[in-house]
Design a protein around this motif. Structure first.
Motif, PDB file in Angstrom:
ATOM      1  N   PHE A   1      -5.259   6.134   1.944  1.00  0.00           N
ATOM      2  CA  PHE A   1      -4.408   4.972   2.219  1.00  0.00           C
ATOM      3  C   PHE A   1      -4.685   4.436   3.623  1.00  0.00           C
ATOM      4  O   PHE A   1      -4.908   3.241   3.819  1.00  0.00           O
ATOM      5  CB  PHE A   1      -2.944   5.409   2.059  1.00  0.00           C
TER       6      PHE A   1
ATOM      7  N   ASN B   1      -6.470   0.712   4.684  1.00  0.00           N
ATOM      8  CA  ASN B   1      -5.706  -0.296   5.417  1.00  0.00           C
ATOM      9  C   ASN B   1      -6.261  -0.555   6.809  1.00  0.00           C
ATOM     10  O   ASN B   1      -6.332  -1.700   7.261  1.00  0.00           O
ATOM     11  CB  ASN B   1      -4.239   0.099   5.471  1.00  0.00           C
TER      12      ASN B   1
ATOM     13  N   ALA C   1       0.827  -1.203   0.000  1.00  0.00           N
ATOM     14  CA  ALA C   1       0.000   0.000   0.000  1.00  0.00           C
ATOM     15  C   ALA C   1       0.861   1.252   0.000  1.00  0.00           C
ATOM     16  O   ALA C   1       0.531   2.246  -0.647  1.00  0.00           O
ATOM     17  CB  ALA C   1      -0.930  -0.005   1.206  1.00  0.00           C
ATOM     18  N   ILE C   2       2.001   1.185   0.707  1.00  0.00           N
ATOM     19  CA  ILE C   2       2.876   2.359   0.751  1.00  0.00           C
ATOM     20  C   ILE C   2       3.486   2.629  -0.624  1.00  0.00           C
ATOM     21  O   ILE C   2       3.625   3.784  -1.039  1.00  0.00           O
ATOM     22  CB  ILE C   2       3.966   2.176   1.834  1.00  0.00           C
TER      23      ILE C   2
ATOM     24  N   LEU D   1       0.870   4.400  -2.500  1.00  0.00           N
ATOM     25  CA  LEU D   1       0.760   5.773  -2.000  1.00  0.00           C
ATOM     26  C   LEU D   1       1.902   6.623  -2.551  1.00  0.00           C
ATOM     27  O   LEU D   1       1.694   7.756  -2.998  1.00  0.00           O
ATOM     28  CB  LEU D   1       0.789   5.768  -0.471  1.00  0.00           C
TER      29      LEU D   1
END
Lengths: 50, 721
Positions: B109, B113, A15-16, A19
């Motif tokens: 984000f 999550n 996910a980072i 991002l």
């Protein structure tokens, strides 16, 4: 449940990365001109922003 | 165009290149941007050209040794676009400062999550998840939520803290309190190994609030950019004469009283001045609304903003910048603007009262549950948080900007710029429409009446081509001809060629009395030995005038013309437009007074005008509209700018404004009803913070969806009507 110990970090890292990719698009000013870009995409000799 | 030399705007940008920033008029879509870019890229010495179709700006990098900036401007105006270079003091606006997209992305984000962990916990609670795993997932949520909230929610808590330090409570305060309290309570619960934590609520709340903020910011940025583009158009230049030297070009702001200036043909006068040449012909239509040029003698005062339509002359500057009469008109405009700004402060005052109310009821709920009912500390905290979250006035806050943004986009596509959402609201309340004549209902230029002797007209045109007088330009526009050599211009009288032909006033050509018999603008032409022939001119009307007047009446509005031009000229236009109410010969002050009188009778007046003489009236009106051809000061004062030439687009603006007002009212009623229902539920402890966040954000989404109906409603009405 020990699989969680590496699945959680793995999901966060993925996910980072996503991002980071988004932040790059903002920094390289890809949202400044939505009006022009929708035509620019059709140009063959389009030059990227410097 | 009285623009300063483009080279004054060049900025060195490294590699021996110079960059030039310009605003471009006439861009209707991205296609135009591409056309301009590819045209410029064909020029030698252009390193890069980028047109931003959203902000309508061009940035071009050129090699000065190969291409002059004038060539760039010429290339663009040859394509049919207006181009105005401007000094780029605003480059900081393009930086990441104030860009909410990154905080929004980070919050998104975080939301996704944390939701992943939360869903796992919820599913686990229903099945067989052990407390250790649950706590692990809670800690994982905390690890994501804390930095995300610290970064993304700073958009809310930093301004809130700043306002608090100045003793004010803004709407950011309860929002920040809700987010931070949810986070703190969740941390406490997690440390206790409790069943529930609300990190998901904290981050999703941040995310949805940011969505609203980004939408609002986008609308503002768009309209403020348009205003800046307009200001760029009114940067003037001047030619200063020092100790018998050649005139030197400077920016108008560099002049000082006492300087002697040279005003070439066709230029605007850059400062208030006294004429030192023998005579001059001045077109002051932009300042006074009078459509015919005036002749001035040595010692007469000249006003900044008037145009020289006669031969070049010299003058001595008496006042510059903020001292000029032009600027005092702008000051009246500004004063009226601040006065009107109070309307918009209403929303701020609402939140001033609302924010303490929200915090107060949350604290009351907390105290009652803890002390009276005897709930645990964490339970009472969660109830207080639910109250803070559910009463977040996002729906109420979005009610207006969401509709205004949609309306502004629809209107922009139709060639109308709206400066702020408040303008649309005010436009919907209008009862009367005051129209200016010159430049608003009529086009600024004159047109030759067609019943003329073509041979004679062609001959006269060779003289006319040498002059900048508006009637001469109309004549040479109708019959293009090569300018004759050796034509002498007598300001206020006419032109004389070497051969003795004279073109000018009746007196100058020996045709008789000075006054035109039918009130129309006229030119007389006489060849030596012949009889004087007359050319008549009228100002052509903008298309759609009659339909606009009819349409205004059908919508229950009362149109009236107030013009600075002569009553004769106004009467003619009023008659064509089918208007019975009009007044000619109005000074700028008259217009303001008349508007004030109408407002005093409780009517809401929309002012539609283009000249500097209208600027004060525009600013004083309930809502103001200007055509794109308007003088800079008028455009700066106007709320709404019509880019198209057809006047009927005004009707579209009014329709959209009225539909918008209805949608905004619906939204506000919905937002109020939502709060009335949800607050007691939250106080009764029937909402968890997460449910409260979902309720809050779905109310915002409903409000935005309602705003989207605007385009749809319009289509259906167009189809049926």
């Amino acid at each position: 449940m020990t699989s969680l110990l590496y699945l959680i970090p793995a999901s966060l890292i993925l996910a980072i990365i996503a991002l980071g990719a988004f932040i790059w698009t903002v920094r390289s000013r890809q949202y400044d001109d939505p009006e022009g870009d929708r035509y620019r995409i059709l140009e063959d000799d389009d030059r990227p922003l410097r | 165009m009285t623009a300063p030399a483009p080279s004054l705007f060049l900025r060195a940008s490294g590699d021996g290149l110079h960059s030039l920033n310009c605003t471009i008029e006439g861009i209707t879509c991205g296609r135009c941007a591409i056309t301009i870019e590819s045209e410029l890229n064909r020029l030698a010495g252009v390193a890069s050209a980028r047109v931003n179709a959203t902000t309508r700006r061009l940035q071009v990098e050129i090699d000065r040794t190969v291409t002059a900036p004038e060539q760039v401007l010429a290339a663009v105006s040859d394509l049919g676009y207006g181009i105005h270079p401007f000094a780029d003091d605003t480059s900081s606006r393009n930086s990441d400062e104030g860009n909410l997209l990154v905080p929004l992305a980070v919050a998104g984000f975080g939301t996704m999550n944390v939701m992943l962990f939360s869903v796992a916990v919820w599913a686990g609670l229903a099945s067989d998840m052990g407390p250790d795993t649950r706590t692990l997932l809670h800690w994982a949520s905390a690890v994501v939520a804390i930095p995300v909230v610290a970064y993304s929610a700073s958009v809310f808590y930093l301004p809130a803290a700043k306002a608090l330090r100045h003793g004010r409570v803004t709407m950011d305060a309860p929002i920040s309190l809700a987010i931070l309290a949810t986070l703190a309570a969740s941390l406490y619960e997690t440390a206790q190994g409790a069943e529930h934590a609300y990190f998901d609520a904290a981050v999703s709340l941040t995310f949805f609030l940011l969505v609203g903020r980004v939408l609002d910011r986008m609308l503002r940025k768009r309209s403020s950019g348009a205003a800046e583009n307009l200001r760029a158009m009114i940067q003037g230049r001047a030619f200063r004469i020092r100790a018998g030297n050649q005139p030197e070009e400077v920016l108008a702001t560099e002049l000082a009283p006492g300087d002697v200036i040279h005003v070439p043909v066709g230029e605007l006068i850059p400062a208030d001045a006294v004429l030192t040449a023998r005579s001059a012909a001045i077109d002051d239509s932009a300042v006074t609304g009078e459509s015919m040029p005036r002749t001035l003698r040595k010692g007469d005062p000249l006003m900044a903003g008037c145009r020289n339509v006669g031969p070049a002359f010299s003058a001595q500057v008496t006042a510059v910048g903020s001292e000029t009469r032009l600027s005092s008109i702008a000051d009246i405009a500004e004063a009226a603007e601040t006065h009107r700004g109070r309307h918009q402060l209403l929303a701020d005052r609402f939140s001033q009262g609302y924010a303490p109310l929200v915090i107060g009821s949350a604290m009351l709920g907390f105290a009652v549950w803890l002390l009276v009912v005897g709930a645990s500390l964490s339970q009472a905290t969660m109830i207080a948080v639910a109250v803070l979250v559910v009463t977040c006035p996002c729906a109420a806050g979005l009610a207006t900007p969401a509709v205004a943004a949609r309306a502004a986009n629809l209107l922009l596509a139709g060639g109308v710029i709206v400066r702020d959402g408040g303008a649309l609201e005010r436009l919907a309340e209008v009862t009367d429409v005051v129209l200016d004549k010159t430049g608003t209902l009529t086009r600024p230029e004159f047109v030759l009446d067609p019943d003329v002797n073509a041979k004679l007209a062609r001959r006269a045109s060779t003289l006319a081509a040498t002059s900048r007088h508006p009637l001469c330009r109309a004549l040479s526009a109708a019959y293009p001809a090569q300018p004759l050599d050796g034509v002498q211009e007598f300001p206020g009288l006419g032109l004389e060629a070497n051969g003795g032909e004279r073109l000018g006033s009746a007196v100058f050509t020996g045709a008789g009395s000075a006054a035109s018999p039918d009130g129309l603008a006229e030119l007389w032409f006489r060849v030596p030995g012949g009889r004087p022939a007359r050319f008549r001119f009228s100002q052509s009307l903008r298309p759609g005038l009659r339909n606009m007047v009819e349409g205004l009446r059908r919508r229950g509005l009362r149109p009236v013309i107030l013009s600075g031009d002569t009553p004769n000229a106004v009467a003619a236009v009023a008659c064509t437009a089918g208007l019975a109410t009009w007044q000619g010969g109005c000074s700028p002050e008259d217009k303001v007074a008349r508007l004030g009188a109408m407002t005093g009778e409780g009517r809401r007046v929309a002012m539609f005008g283009d000249g500097l003489n209208d600027a004060a009236a525009l600013a004083g009106a309930h809502v103001s509209i200007a055509p794109a051809s308007a003088a800079g000061a008028a455009q700066v004062a106007a709320d709404v700018i019509l880019l198209g030439k057809n006047l009927e687009s005004l009707l579209d603006v009014i329709d959209i404004a009225r539909t918008s007002r209805r949608l905004i009212a619906e939204n506000l009623v919905f937002a109020a009803a939502y709060n009335v229902v949800s607050l007691p539920l939250a106080l009764a402890g029937m909402l968890t913070p997460l449910v409260a966040a979902i309720l809050m954000s779905s109310s915002s989404i409903l409000v935005m969806l309602n705003a989207l109906r605007l385009g749809h409603l319009r289509e259906t009405r167009k189809a049926s009507g």
